[in-house]
Design an enzyme around this catalytic site. Structure first.
Site, PDB file in Angstrom:
ATOM      1  N   HIS A 183      90.703  30.288 -17.125  1.00  8.25           N
ATOM      2  CA  HIS A 183      90.232  28.850 -16.970  1.00  8.25           C
ATOM      3  C   HIS A 183      92.223  28.208 -17.383  1.00  8.25           C
ATOM      4  CE1 HIS A 183      86.273  28.962 -16.175  1.00  8.25           C
ATOM      5  NE2 HIS A 183      87.041  28.033 -14.976  1.00  8.25           N
ATOM      6  N   LYS A 196      91.239  26.093  -2.687  1.00  6.52           N
ATOM      7  CA  LYS A 196      91.506  27.041  -3.439  1.00  6.52           C
ATOM      8  C   LYS A 196      92.156  28.606  -2.778  1.00  6.52           C
ATOM      9  CE  LYS A 196      86.776  28.358  -1.488  1.00  6.52           C
ATOM     10  NZ  LYS A 196      84.760  29.309  -2.284  1.00  6.52           N
ATOM     11  N   CYS A 231      83.021  27.494 -16.042  1.00  7.24           N
ATOM     12  CA  CYS A 231      84.763  26.354 -16.501  1.00  7.24           C
ATOM     13  C   CYS A 231      84.005  24.886 -16.995  1.00  7.24           C
ATOM     14  CB  CYS A 231      84.833  25.728 -15.012  1.00  7.24           C
ATOM     15  SG  CYS A 231      83.887  26.143 -13.450  1.00  7.24           S
ATOM     16  N   ARG A 276      72.796  32.424 -11.532  1.00  8.59           N
ATOM     17  CA  ARG A 276      73.158  31.825 -10.597  1.00  8.59           C
ATOM     18  C   ARG A 276      72.135  32.039 -10.148  1.00  8.59           C
ATOM     19  NH1 ARG A 276      78.679  31.281  -7.700  1.00  8.59           N
ATOM     20  NH2 ARG A 276      80.068  31.412 -10.388  1.00  8.59           N
ATOM     21  N   HIS A 331      91.182  27.229 -11.650  1.00  6.81           N
ATOM     22  CA  HIS A 331      90.526  28.464 -12.042  1.00  6.81           C
ATOM     23  C   HIS A 331      90.650  29.663 -11.480  1.00  6.81           C
ATOM     24  CE1 HIS A 331      86.148  24.929 -12.340  1.00  6.81           C
ATOM     25  NE2 HIS A 331      88.453  24.383 -12.034  1.00  6.81           N
ATOM     26  N   GLN A 347      82.160  37.398 -15.149  1.00  9.97           N
ATOM     27  CA  GLN A 347      83.616  37.443 -13.785  1.00  9.97           C
ATOM     28  C   GLN A 347      84.939  37.455 -14.434  1.00  9.97           C
ATOM     29  OE1 GLN A 347      82.999  33.240 -12.122  1.00  9.97           O
ATOM     30  NE2 GLN A 347      82.188  34.193 -10.680  1.00  9.97           N
ATOM     31  N   ASP A 383      86.693  35.860 -15.117  1.00 14.80           N
ATOM     32  CA  ASP A 383      86.632  34.627 -15.422  1.00 14.80           C
ATOM     33  C   ASP A 383      88.076  33.473 -16.777  1.00 14.80           C
ATOM     34  OD1 ASP A 383      86.712  32.490 -14.507  1.00 14.80           O
ATOM     35  OD2 ASP A 383      85.265  31.360 -15.204  1.00 14.80           O
TER      36      ASP A 383
END
Length: 647
Positions: free
Chosen positions: A395, A474, A344, A373, A520, A391, A393
């Site tokens: 945005h 979320k 992000c 991570r 997100h 991911q 992923d």
RNA sequence: GCCGACGUAGCUCAGCUGGUAGAGCACUUCACUCGUAAUGAAGGGGUCCGGGGUUCGAAUCCCCGCGUCGGCUCCA
């Protein structure tokens, strides 16, 4: 006094009657079988007097009452376990021991220098069996708080003292706590609110399963206690069935399947990160392709952002303050850099690098970016909790007016994705955590927007108060693995905070600068974790379209190898992942090994097929399906692939 | 990160109380040329996780690391 029974019959009992009296009044068989009594849904000891006010529904709990009954004897077993530990390990301090989903546990603190391992469990079980054979009665006693405190102080049971003190502290001011309940069986007395079965003999079968550590009261600042897990059933057979089910689940462990199927592995040279072989990479890429294809038709555009960012970016996003320990940090030429743990902030930077009008919104940037991570070592768990992953992923930058539609579209997208795999998703709404950025007013608006989106689709969800991300609330999508553990896969997070921190703006119709809102979202979550869950869900037998190896060509003898190779080439040309097994082995052996590899189709080719231009189709676990022309087989698998069929 | 357990061939594992390593599968070679879940024979392969220590001698005992497993805490 009259009570209503489950069949709506009425049962008349004198005042002061107990659950045992009620069972006896119904019948002698029930009296013998009775374990407890449920009054308006609350379980009581059989020996306890039934309430005499109002109309009460009562139900006698017996071995046949399912989970209610199992919870009783599992709780009983926990007491017997603690009783035994006090005998075998003098000086042990006992904490708490509740029944849980499939069994029970008991937390205790062993004397200094003493430890209990799994090899000690059989000896403990043996002693427990003696207490069960003795059929010790469970007797409830309500004693004044001071008496209970004195008792446990004298015994040096400081956890029990603390528990009672907290009960007193947490009692409402207008109803101060006067007594606590103790349960005695044999010489053992435990602070416990109950209920229990009448005696220890009701535990017909039990097993101590594992030893683990657990923080006192679940707080990592507290001391770590020793936790022993166990389970109990009403018959040895039920226990065996349960243990077999656990064994089956272990066979479906994605780490085992991944190795057996040649998909991925792990090495000490990169702890917490999978190494993907070609077979696993093929599966991985199918998922990435799926995500790209589906995103494309839903207004997503793909972007690429760097791996390594100057620490200033993470300071702006807030990660530096909150997650620095979990980021991989490096430096170069006196600059501190960090590998991205999420996409992000990079996408915010991307947004900043161009001017935006309200006409551009919503912008939906997707990126299957590689993330790192530094997860604590003790939390790593194959593909399900890894240090290196990507991911699906994206945005979404949008106006406040667009939020509800966008969130609803994300949730619909999620249902479409999960439907392809036959997975049931479980939605959880997580609200503001204690540690967060942004004003309460922003959080109010964010949480309300998510609730509205859920409501607009009429979806069921549970609420996890305080479980939101530090920048916003979320909606999480959860799934359960082969051993019943819950994992978060997808997520949809609403965020007013990053746009503030990065000072993101767009020009509105009024020619003034406005603040966009950010969503997100990830549906599968990490590809790694999703593959792990899929492997366990399908027991390693993935649907054809994503199977690592889709077809295996098996020549009957060496003289069919050339024809087999021509078949393989046609399959590969048609986009099918196919191999040829041209070893000088018996057909039976090649088939056996193909079955073990869980290949969806084996194509057996011998004289007959070679002459007719056919393939002998054998379906995984389905046996011989007869011979068909190659064209027919190609047409069939083409359909399976394009429809992403579940079979 | 914390508690406990574990780490022997590519995989699954055996190796009792210390005496310098074994099996099955896999792999290689040879023979067999096979019709729906294991053809036979021969052969190669191990810093016993790493580093210290105890001992005449350590896969085995002790200490320290690393990794893995089961939990706990955490999970942007």
């Amino acid at each position: 006094m009259e009570y209503v029974l489950p069949n709506d019959d009425r049962l008349s009992l004198p005042d002061g009657a107990t659950g045992a009296d009620a069972a006896a009044a119904i019948g002698p068989g029930l009296a013998r079988a009775a374990l407890a009594v449920k009054v308006d849904g609350v379980t009581y000891d059989l020996a306890r007097e039934l309430p005499t006010d109002g109309e009460r529904r009562i139900e006698i709990i017996t071995e046949r009452s399912g989970d209610d009954a199992l919870a009783l004897i599992r709780h009983d077993a926990a007491h017997v376990f603690a009783e035994t530990m006090l005998e075998l390990y003098p000086g042990v301090q006992i904490a708490i021991g509740p029944p849980i989903q499939n069994g029970f546990y008991y937390d205790l603190e062993l004397p200094a220098g003493v430890s209990v391992g799994e090899e000690d469990l059989p000896a403990i079980e043996a002693r427990m069996r003696e207490h069960i054979a003795a059929d010790e009665r469970f007797v409830r006693e309500d004693v004044p708080v001071a008496v209970a405190l004195d008792r446990y102080r004298a015994e040096g049971q400081s956890y029990k003292v603390e528990l009672i003190e907290d009960l007193v502290k947490n009692a409402p001011a207008d109803a101060p706590l006067e007594t606590v309940s103790l349960y005695r069986n044999g010489d053992f007395v435990d602070l416990c609110r109950g209920p229990h079965a009448p005696s220890t003999g009701r535990i017909r079968a039990f097993k101590l399963q594992s030893v683990a550590g657990a923080y006192w009261r679940g707080d990592s600042h507290n001391k770590m206690l020793t936790r022993v897990y166990g389970t109990a059933f009403f018959s040895a057979k039920d226990l065996d069935v349960h243990l077999e089910r656990l064994e089956l689940a272990r066979r479906n462990d994605h780490r085992k399947l991944g190795r057996e199927l040649g998909m991925f592995g792990f090495s000490e040279t990169a702890p917490g990160s999978a190494f993907w072989f070609p077979a696993g990479t093929a599966v991985y890429n199918e998922l990435v392709r799926l995500s790209r294809e589906m995103g494309l038709t839903r207004g997503y555009t793909e972007v690429k952002t760097p791996q390594l960012f100057d620490s200033s970016l993470w300071k702006t996003s807030g990660h530096w303050d909150k997650y620095r320990e979990e980021m991989f940090v490096t430096e170069s030429e006196d600059r501190q850099l960090a590998i991205k743990p999420m996409n992000c902030p990079g996408h915010c930077q991307l947004y900043l690098m161009q001017a935006h009008s309200y006409r551009d919104l919503p912008i939906r940037y997707s990126e299957p970016g590689l993330l790192h991570r530094n997860e604590p070592s003790g939390t790593l768990h194959g593909l399900l909790r890894a240090r290196h992953f990507a991911q699906d992923d994206a945005h979404i930058f949008c106006t406040e007016d667009q939020i509800q539609d966008e969130v609803a579209a994300v949730l619909r997208f999620a249902f479409e994705t999960y439907g392809l795999f036959g997975l049931d998703l479980r939605l959880e709404l997580s609200t503001r955590p204690d540690q967060r950025i942004g004003s309460d007013e922003l959080w109010d608006r964010s949480e309300l927007a998510l609730e509205n989106a859920l409501a607009s689709l009429g979806l069921e969800y549970t609420v996890n108060p305080g479980d939101g991300a530090f920048y916003g609330p979320k909606i999480d999508i959860h799934m359960t693995d082969s051993l019943g553990r819950s994992w978060q896969l997808g997520t949809c997070q609403l965020d007013y905070n990053f746009p503030e921190r990065f000072d993101l703006t767009y020009t509105g119709a009024d020619n003034a600068a406005h603040r966009p809102v950010m969503i997100h979202r990830a549906l599968m979550g990490s590809y790694e974790r999703f593959i792990g869950i899929l492997l366990e869900h399908f027991g390693g037998q993935l649907p054809f379209w994503m199977a690592p190896l889709q077809a295996l060509v098996l020549p009957i003898s060496d003289r069919h190898n050339a024809y087999g190779e021509s078949v393989r080439e046609r399959l590969v040309a048609a986009g099918v992942r196919a191999e040829l097994d041209d070893r000088s082995e018996s057909v039976a052996r090649k088939i056996r090994e193909g079955e073990l590899r869980k290949v969806p189709f084996m194509l057996i080719v011998g004289d007959r097929e070679q002459q007719a231009g056919e393939v002998g189709v054998r379906e995984h676990r389905g046996g011989d399906k007869g011979s068909v022309p190659i064209e027919d087989f190609l047409a069939m698998v083409h359909d399976l692939i394009t429809s992403r069929s579940l079979t």
